[in-house]
Design an enzyme around this catalytic site. Structure first.
Site, PDB file in Angstrom:
ATOM      1  N   ASP A 151      -3.483   1.435 -18.498  1.00  0.00           N
ATOM      2  CA  ASP A 151      -3.340   0.409 -17.468  1.00  0.00           C
ATOM      3  C   ASP A 151      -2.694   0.907 -16.185  1.00  0.00           C
ATOM      4  OD1 ASP A 151      -0.756   0.809 -18.424  1.00  0.00           O
ATOM      5  OD2 ASP A 151      -0.174  -1.267 -18.038  1.00  0.00           O
TER       6      ASP A 151
ATOM      7  N   CYS B 285     -25.036  36.015   7.374  1.00  0.00           N
ATOM      8  CA  CYS B 285     -25.403  36.100   5.959  1.00  0.00           C
ATOM      9  C   CYS B 285     -24.350  35.386   5.118  1.00  0.00           C
ATOM     10  CB  CYS B 285     -25.514  37.562   5.508  1.00  0.00           C
ATOM     11  SG  CYS B 285     -23.954  38.480   5.658  1.00  0.00           S
TER      12      CYS B 285
ATOM     13  N   ASP C 251      -2.519   4.645 -24.461  1.00  0.00           N
ATOM     14  CA  ASP C 251      -1.304   4.846 -23.677  1.00  0.00           C
ATOM     15  C   ASP C 251      -0.238   3.903 -24.226  1.00  0.00           C
ATOM     16  OD1 ASP C 251       0.291   5.699 -21.355  1.00  0.00           O
ATOM     17  OD2 ASP C 251      -0.002   3.631 -20.698  1.00  0.00           O
TER      18      ASP C 251
ATOM     19  N   CYS D 112       0.835  -1.202   0.000  1.00  0.00           N
ATOM     20  CA  CYS D 112       0.000   0.000   0.000  1.00  0.00           C
ATOM     21  C   CYS D 112       0.873   1.257   0.000  1.00  0.00           C
ATOM     22  CB  CYS D 112      -0.906   0.015   1.220  1.00  0.00           C
ATOM     23  SG  CYS D 112      -2.014  -1.416   1.351  1.00  0.00           S
TER      24      CYS D 112
ATOM     25  N   CYS E 261     -45.177  -3.468 -15.603  1.00  0.00           N
ATOM     26  CA  CYS E 261     -44.875  -4.270 -14.411  1.00  0.00           C
ATOM     27  C   CYS E 261     -43.493  -3.920 -13.873  1.00  0.00           C
ATOM     28  CB  CYS E 261     -44.948  -5.757 -14.735  1.00  0.00           C
ATOM     29  SG  CYS E 261     -46.548  -6.317 -15.344  1.00  0.00           S
TER      30      CYS E 261
ATOM     31  N   CYS F 269     -20.684  36.506   5.388  1.00  0.00           N
ATOM     32  CA  CYS F 269     -19.898  35.935   6.489  1.00  0.00           C
ATOM     33  C   CYS F 269     -19.306  34.585   6.061  1.00  0.00           C
ATOM     34  CB  CYS F 269     -20.776  35.758   7.728  1.00  0.00           C
ATOM     35  SG  CYS F 269     -21.495  37.296   8.350  1.00  0.00           S
TER      36      CYS F 269
ATOM     37  N   ASP G 127      -3.055   6.774 -15.535  1.00  0.00           N
ATOM     38  CA  ASP G 127      -4.079   6.772 -16.578  1.00  0.00           C
ATOM     39  C   ASP G 127      -5.481   6.942 -16.003  1.00  0.00           C
ATOM     40  OD1 ASP G 127      -2.181   6.288 -18.575  1.00  0.00           O
ATOM     41  OD2 ASP G 127      -2.257   4.127 -18.228  1.00  0.00           O
TER      42      ASP G 127
END
Length: 972
Positions: free
Chosen positions: A853, A75, A654, A16, A243, A78, A857
């Protein structure tokens, strides 16, 4: 440059971390300093939104999120004042300000944000009362669900005490309804446990940032992105598009339903959300239809087959009984027999026949009347309503003539019992043939389901035993014998063989599998014996995810279908109004006997206008088209994508990993100082050893092949689209393209000849600078896919403008483009510039399909009219695309576009036929040709025409099963 440290959530492992590292390297003006599973540090001159959006797109969370109650805003000016102050800060990624709440994400601390708001003259309100709640959770099935909900609840005013798949305990200043709303919005359900909401009075009501759930179970790396929680129900009682609309309306009214797609062709409903299954089924039954669930694909398919067979047999039996009565009666009238009540004998005879016809209507035709009554009770009209009104009116009129003939003039004493019987018979036999044809539409999906074997050979303690698939768990060792199907996804741990993967990828050639290679459920072993370790089982296998994706796509609707849905919703009531107006016109302005003409015309209008064909036109084509695509190794996210793909005129490809193999290799070296080739590669590989960029991998692999030791590096920095820098063996190194060298004042003019030579070979030249001087050039080549040339030529023959998009130098790009016959080349594109190129083409009026891929991309794939991801690509690319090619061939792009055009053409043919049928049929039934012919269209003929229209639509849709690509995939 501002140095910012941000917390990370859901980052579970180094894979990760590396994914995030590579994504950040593609962002301009943001330099990564350090990253681990808990936090990252970057140096940036620009605001944070691009960083936040990029990491969020990968499935992780970054930074802090605050929701601060604020006061003193009177308002919009602000609100604008605070928004202006927040927009000027680099440590804020996103914000949403109202008069009551400041919703802010970024790296800013809570105290700094509070001070900023107070400094502008407003207040930050902090409650002094905290409530403790315990909730029972439903709908969470895995660690990813827990992590998703944890992220949603990670707010300043919520302190998570415990959370798992079934329970949630929090301390918060919010109400219980607020917490339930957050859970529901995230896609799950929460029920408050009573007695647990006592307030805790505290001087520090706002809890610190809660730690995310520490160890959510790791998700398998998917090839197909999960599409969310979906439940499929088998439906009964559906006859037409009206239906479908009624069932969808009933299901959408159930709490917890996010969306629903009802497929008339398959009689199924695909429901998204966290609604109670029983509540959905009850809602469907209350609407007058039937529903049931089958937990697994095998059971569902068996049940569908049983339903189809039972429906077919019932329709054939009813049709036979109806025609057995109707045909002799009609023949009697055609061959001169009297059908007029002119005597007591005829009155008695036709009275008996009327009673027999009544028995037929309440047996063979009972479904029409029962369904029409249910529809009436629910204030709607369906196809059954039209049939019931038409046949019922014919029988009632005839019985009235039989019972009291004197109330009618002699010319009007005609009976129409044969019309009631024949209409029921013809429509029912049409339904039978339609059911038989419908059963063929899901053959592709059934073939996919058949790929899953029901048993597996488990190896334990040296003993091999055949066990049911339900007994297989991840981690088991399985034996794969010659000719057997792979039971689950896994990795080979012993042996080698060739596996036929054509059923998943469409690739005809068998694939060699050896130790370490992945095997997929459903593929077939051809020769040797393999031992493999089970990794993904059940719904986690690629085959299961493919089946789910195909099912969802088959149940989806293209934009074109909305027109049919809109018309269908008002069609039946409109037909009833037309029938009433027709009856009134004939009664008041028609010739005598007016009552007879009125009855025939109105009944014929009701019968001929049944919208069966209209309701089947789109779902039949989509179901068959998506299934055929799966057989060709093309996975389609939804039917809308097919409609978009049919209009594509420009394909953007690509280069790396799409036109090329995506496996670059070092092919050349040029040296400009005292380094040897080995030393040049050794320094470059030492610098790149932590990177996962394809070019970096090529350099590292080259060093490993030469068995060169790598030095540790420090001060490593990446520069998006340019290169990297760092210190190796006390030497300052720069590795990158010419632009990177020029930015760092490295003289490269004397190397231009060598640069051009390498580029002219189709390789990518990469400069290495050592201590401020050019040390050498490394040439890296990524070979073209074997079928790229033939695929590009094929797309050009289809009339498509093919564009090559790459970050390579223009010289390298032009060489590769020339080999492929591509004339439109866009090179030297930074990663964030690919989406801009797509936008530029769209501004020129082009309809663009992007094929890629990589992570870089993903924005372009999402922005294009159609995104097509190579199946070997990254998860982010696949999630951003509408089409995924399971085989590594660009011919899949052409196949996908051709099939999309064929499917859309088929839908238009069906819709055109259905519309034309009703457009011409209703006026003819109403009698517009009477002045020319002197006769009205018989209700019997109308019933036959209505049945034939449905059969025609179903048969036309099934032609898509015969679709073949325009060219065989030959390697050139």
């Amino acid at each position: 440059m501002n140095t910012i440290t941000l917390p990370l959530t859901n980052v579970r492992c180094m894979r990760c971390v590396n994914k995030i590292r590579d994504a950040i390297s593609l962002l301009p003006a943001i330099q990564l300093i350090d990253i681990n599973t808990e936090q990252l540090t970057v140096s940036t001159e620009s605001p944070l939104p691009s960083l936040f959006d990029t990491i969020t797109a990968l499935g992780y969370q970054v930074g802090y999120h605050y929701q601060l109650p604020i006061g003193g805003l009177s308002c919009g000016r602000c609100v604008a004042k605070i928004e202006q102050a927040l927009s000027e800060r680099h440590d804020i990624a996103h914000f949403n300000i109202t008069k009551q709440l400041a919703d802010v994400s970024g790296s800013i601390s809570k105290q700094a944000l509070t001070d900023l708001i107070i400094g502008l003259g407003y207040q930050v309100i902090t409650s002094q009362i905290q409530y403790h709640y315990n909730f029972t959770l439903t709908g969470l099935s895995c660690g990813k669900c827990i992590a998703k909900l944890t992220t949603a609840l990670t707010q300043d005013n919520i302190d998570i005490i415990t959370i798992d798949k079934n329970n949630l305990s929090v301390t918060t200043s919010l109400t219980a309804d607020d917490i339930i709303t957050i859970v529901t919005t995230t896609g799950y359900q929460a029920t408050l446990n009573t007695g647990d909401q006592a307030p805790d009075v505290t001087n520090n009501p706002i809890a610190p940032e809660p730690e995310p759930e520490p160890e959510p179970e790791p998700e398998p790396e998917p090839i197909i992105a999960p599409q969310g929680t979906a439940t499929q129900l088998l439906l009964s009682g559906l006859t037409c598009a009206s239906c479908v609309a009624s069932v969808e309306k009933a299901i959408k009214a159930v709490e917890g339903v996010d969306s629903v797609n009802v497929n008339l062709a398959e009689r199924t409903a695909l429901i998204y959300g966290q609604a109670s299954l029983q509540a959905v089924i009850t809602a469907i039954e209350n609407a007058g239809y039937g529903a049931e669930q089958s937990e697994d694909d095998q059971t569902r398919r068996i049940r569908q087959q049983q339903q189809n067979q039972q429906t077919f047999k019932t329709h054939i039996r009813n049709a036979t009984a109806s025609l057995a009565l109707g045909v002799p009666l009609m023949a009697w009238g055609i061959f001169g027999g009297s059908m007029v009540i002119d005597s007591t004998t005829s009155q008695i005879s036709w009275g008996v026949i009327g009673l027999i016809t009544l028995a037929l209507l309440v047996t063979a035709g009972k479904d029409f009347y029962i369904n029409s009554w249910k529809a009436f009770l629910h204030h709607r009209a369906t196809m059954d309503t039209l049939v019931a009104l038409g046949t019922g009116a014919a029988w009632l009129f005839s019985m009235a003539v039989v019972i009291a003939p004197d109330l009618f003039p002699l010319a009007a004493r005609h009976v129409y019992f044969e019309a009631s019987a024949m209409i029921i018979g013809l429509i029912t036999i049409g339904h039978a043939l339609e059911a038989r044809a419908r059963s063929r539409t899901s053959k592709a999906l059934e073939r996919l389901i058949d790929l899953q074997p029901q048993t597996a050979i488990v190896v334990e303690n040296g003993q091999e035993t055949e066990q049911p698939l339900s007994a297989v768990v991840a981690g088991m060792t399985l034996r794969l014998k010659p000719g057997a199907k792979v039971a689950v996804d896994g990795s080979v741990i012993d042996g080698n063989s060739y596996l036929d993967e054509s059923m998943l990828t469409g690739e005809p050639l068998a694939v060699h599998k050896k130790i370490g290679d992945h095997v997929r459920a459903g593929t077939i072993n051809q020769q040797g014996s393999l031992l493999f370790k089970a990794e993904h089982i059940g719904t986690d296998t690629m085959l299961a995810r493919i089946i789910q994706l195909v099912r969802q796509a088959q149940s989806s609707k293209p934009a074109l279908a909305r027109l049919a849905d809109t018309i269908s919703s008002i069609f039946v009531p409109s037909v009833m109004i037309i029938a009433i107006l027709t009856a009134m016109a004939w009664f008041y302005f028609g010739p005598q006997p007016a009552s007879v003409y009125m009855l025939v015309a109105a009944t014929t209008v009701l019968i001929i206008a049944c919208p069966c064909a209209l309701g089947l036109a789109t779902p039949m084509s989509v179901t068959v088209g998506v299934g055929r695509a799966a057989e060709l190794g093309i996975l389609i996210k939804d039917a809308e994508a097919m409609q978009q793909a049919a209009g594509i005129d420009t394909v953007v490809l690509d280069k790396t990993g799409t036109l090329t193999e995506g496996k670059p290799q070092v092919v050349d070296y040029k040296i400009y100082n005292t380094l040897t080739r080995e030393q040049l590669v050794q320094l470059a590989a030492s610098l790149e050893q932590s990177s996962e960029h394809p070019l970096a991998n090529a350099i590292v692999q080259s060093a490993q092949q030469q068995q060169l030791d790598l030095y540790p590096h420090s001060d490593f920095m990446t520069y998006s689209g340019l290169g990297v820098s760092g210190t190796v063996d006390q030497q300052q190194l720069l590795l990158g393209n010419a632009k990177f060298m020029n930015q760092n004042n490295i003289k490269i003019t004397h190397a231009e000849t060598d640069f051009d030579f390498i580029a002219n070979q189709g390789a990518t030249p990469v400069y290495l600078a050592q201590n401020g001087l050019l040390a050498g050039i490394i040439g890296i080549s990524d070979p073209l896919r074997k079928d790229s040339f033939s695929a590009v030529k094929r797309m050009q023959k289809m009339g498509l403008n093919v564009v090559m998009l790459t970050g390579d130098s223009i010289k390298t790009a032009q060489v590769i483009a020339a080999k492929l016959g591509i004339t439109d080349v866009v090179a030297d594109v930074l990663p964030d510039g690919k989406a801009a190129q797509i936008t530029l083409l769209q501004q020129q009026g082009k309809r663009v399909a992007m094929v890629g891929d990589g992570i870089n991309d993903a924005p372009a794939l999402a922005l294009a009219e159609v995104g097509i991801a190579m199946g070997s690509g990254t998860d982010v690319a696949i999630e951003s695309a509408q089409f995924t090619l399971m085989r590594h061939s660009l011919h899949g792009v052409a196949d996908a576009l051709e099939l999309s055009k064929a499917t859309l053409r088929n839908i238009k043919e069906n819709l055109f036929g259905a519309f034309i049928y009703n457009t011409l049929g209703i006026p003819i039934a109403a009698g517009v040709l009477f002045p020319l012919t002197g006769t009205l269209l018989s209700p019997v003929i109308a019933g036959a025409a209505m049945a034939l229209s449905s059969i025609t639509v179903v048969s036309n849709a099934n032609r898509l099963r015969l679709f073949k690509p325009s060219q065989q995939h030959q390697e050139k």
